[in-house]
Design an enzyme around this catalytic site. Sequence first.
Site, short mmCIF file in Angstrom:
data_model
loop_
_atom_site.label_atom_id
_atom_site.label_comp_id
_atom_site.label_asym_id
_atom_site.label_seq_id
_atom_site.Cartn_x
_atom_site.Cartn_y
_atom_site.Cartn_z
N HIS A 354 53.91 41.42 35.30
CA HIS A 354 52.61 40.53 34.80
C HIS A 354 51.56 40.42 35.60
CE1 HIS A 354 51.60 37.99 31.59
NE2 HIS A 354 50.50 37.28 32.57
N ALA A 355 50.50 41.04 35.07
CA ALA A 355 49.17 40.84 36.06
C ALA A 355 49.02 39.58 36.96
CB ALA A 355 47.91 41.49 35.28
N HIS A 384 39.52 40.63 34.21
CA HIS A 384 39.89 39.38 34.23
C HIS A 384 40.61 39.10 35.64
CE1 HIS A 384 42.31 35.78 32.71
NE2 HIS A 384 43.25 36.05 33.88
N GLU A 385 41.55 39.92 36.03
CA GLU A 385 42.09 39.79 37.46
C GLU A 385 40.93 39.67 38.64
OE1 GLU A 385 44.77 38.60 37.57
OE2 GLU A 385 45.46 39.14 35.69
N HIS A 388 39.33 36.40 39.36
CA HIS A 388 40.13 35.66 40.07
C HIS A 388 39.92 36.03 41.48
CE1 HIS A 388 42.99 33.54 36.88
NE2 HIS A 388 43.16 34.92 36.85
N GLU A 412 40.37 31.22 34.93
CA GLU A 412 40.72 32.48 33.97
C GLU A 412 39.68 32.69 33.39
OE1 GLU A 412 43.63 33.43 33.97
OE2 GLU A 412 44.61 31.63 35.07
N HIS A 514 54.73 33.01 30.87
CA HIS A 514 54.30 31.78 31.53
C HIS A 514 55.36 30.66 31.18
CE1 HIS A 514 50.99 34.46 30.69
NE2 HIS A 514 50.16 33.61 31.88
N TYR A 524 44.39 28.92 29.64
CA TYR A 524 43.81 30.03 28.86
C TYR A 524 43.02 29.53 27.57
CZ TYR A 524 46.97 32.55 32.02
OH TYR A 524 47.75 32.87 32.97
O1 X8Z Z 1 48.49 35.98 31.95
C1 X8Z Z 1 47.33 36.34 31.77
C2 X8Z Z 1 46.87 37.39 32.86
C3 X8Z Z 1 46.91 36.93 34.24
S1 X8Z Z 1 46.49 35.22 34.64
C4 X8Z Z 1 46.97 38.58 32.85
N1 X8Z Z 1 46.57 36.18 30.49
C5 X8Z Z 1 47.43 35.47 29.38
C6 X8Z Z 1 48.66 36.07 28.89
O2 X8Z Z 1 48.60 37.45 29.27
O3 X8Z Z 1 49.43 35.75 28.08
C7 X8Z Z 1 45.13 36.46 30.26
C8 X8Z Z 1 45.16 36.06 28.86
C9 X8Z Z 1 46.38 35.11 28.67
ZN ZN Z 2 44.21 34.83 35.04
#
Ligand code: X8Z
Ligand code: ZN
Length: 639
Positions: A354-355, A384-385, A388, A412, A514, A524
């Site tokens: 997960h990024a 997005h990354e 950060h 975010e 998450h 988010y």
């Molecule tokens: O988890 C993330 C990023 C890392 S902070 C890739 N996001 C959420 C997800 O993937 O559920 C970005 C948008 C929503």
């Molecule tokens: Zn993020």
Amino acid sequence: MPPNRIFAILIVLISIGALQAGVVRRGSSDEPVTTEAQESNAREALERCEKRYQETKVKQIHAAWAYGSNITEHNLARKKETATEFAEVAKSVAQELRQFDYQSFRNEDLKRRFKELTKLDYAALPEDKFKELFGAVANMESNYAKIKLCTYKDNANCQLSLDPELTEIMASSRDAEELKYYWIEWYNRAGKPTRESFQKYVDLNTEAAKLNGFENGADVWLSEYDDPTFEQQVRDVIMQLRPLYEQIHAYVRFKLRQKYGPELVSETGPIPMHLLGNMWGQTWDNIADFTTPFPEKKLLDVTDEMVKQGYTPLKMFQMGDEFFESLNMTKLPQTFWDKSIIEKPTDGRDLVCHASAWDFFATDDVRIKQCTRVNMREFFVVHHELGHIQYYLQYQHQPVEYRGGANPGFHEAVGDVLSLSVSTPKHLKKVGLLKDYEEDEQVRINQFYRSGVTKFVFLPFAYTLDRYRWDVFRGEIKPDEYNCRYWQLRSEFCGVEPPVLRTEEDLDPPAKYHVSADVEYLRYFVSYVIQFQFHKAACRLAGEYVAGDPEKTLNNCDIYQSAAAGNKLKEMLSLGASKPWPDAMEVLTGERKMNADAILEYFKPLHDWLVGENKRLGAHVGWTPSEKCKKQFDFAPTK
Ligand code: X8Z
Ligand code: ZN
């Protein structure tokens, strides 16, 4: 002497020192009573504490990075050890600083710094419980990271990971049976086995919250937004967004019904989520190809072009870097390139794919870990990354307790503000990814539709993920209803449901990263609202947005190369957490509140079009509640 004893004695000595230094406790009057000399004393203690706090934090982050990029028992033990050590230091720092009556400091900044460093979070737990909680989350996270599924109808091949295989299959398969198979396998493997850990996590999270003076974990998370009315504001925004969400939902359900037939997709019920192109139904852009309003017209999808032009993950990151530079913002340091992991390692190790973006709390030591693939979706994740990372670089001059976002949603939102520009045809043409793209009204509707199923539909999803956890933390959702209450919320707010009947034998929320990794998700939601406020302000500064001008609309603005926009953004980011978030927001936008007007303005043309189209199609708007979760299987024959 055991280190704990030495520690305790030190604390006592330091406390006596602080008292002798003459810190006067607040008297009966509300006037601050500290003197300058006392505050300078406090400052010295603070600086000593910051140093200790930062040094241990750095150690902990290095161990967490090592584990996240190579899940082994050894790396786990090391991560646990350093996290425990950091918790102990955080506790002792807080204890030391609490000897000062910092609430009475006249210097507001000093007061704020004390407040930040006396927050404890999980570190408030006694060491054995801290370790237990750490272990529970680590179990869930590693269970999630290690899942490998067998190929549909081929039990001999059992090497499919979420990243990339399952994500790709969910995005591109149009075989409902196959999608259902992967959905069930994933949820069964990521959810149910974590039940014990999940329960332990909930219990200890609550215990920690109480030790920190909160009622429960929901209040802890919400306290980050520093406004007792924030939860109500979130609910208000959800209500404001509902009419457009219902229109998109009605339209997509209609298209899915055409494609998969009325047996699979009912006319008025929730959408079976496995058909939405994403494991969690959180964005629906992956089914834009067959749901788009005008399929005979061009779609805004540059994936094929990226592949054709030989794009690599490196190139994608370089372009993101160049965008920030074009805004007069900070270029990525060499260490970023040396130390980041931007492609999935091929040596067979398990890792968290997960990024994520990491701040090592030094100077210029920032990194990204992302199993990047070459497609348009990931191009946005790269931005997005990098958002950060840019934030880390902008506030790295701040003391350690201020090296954070103004609130979690700000962090975010930064990269997504750039993505809103990158995703315009205007920008994609500039960088040579979009060719022969003649714009007309229908092409534009296709484009807004794609943004809608990427950005807008995400909001109710994001809300429910934390609404669910708030309710669990608050004890409003009881253990014997953990699963069905999740699906009830997903049904109520998102109008989606699982493809098959679920029961309390299952536990589906940890099937989202998450939840398994204990990452708050409201961030988010907040980000997806405020990024449109940021975008609007930045576009105005770039001369790309003028209210009422049809040539300068929010959805056709590209802030690329605008130093005016970049400088203001920079000014906001460089504050870090040093000021209350409304102050930071005001720097860029002139506003001090989260506000859905900008996102609604952005999507107004889509909304207008959908209202007409749903009428024309006779598509039902709204949905009935889902019946896809029951306490237990009912084997009684139905009469
Ligand atoms: O988890 C993330 C990023 C890392 S902070 C890739 N996001 C959420 C997800 O993937 O559920 C970005 C948008 C929503
Ligand atoms: Zn993020």
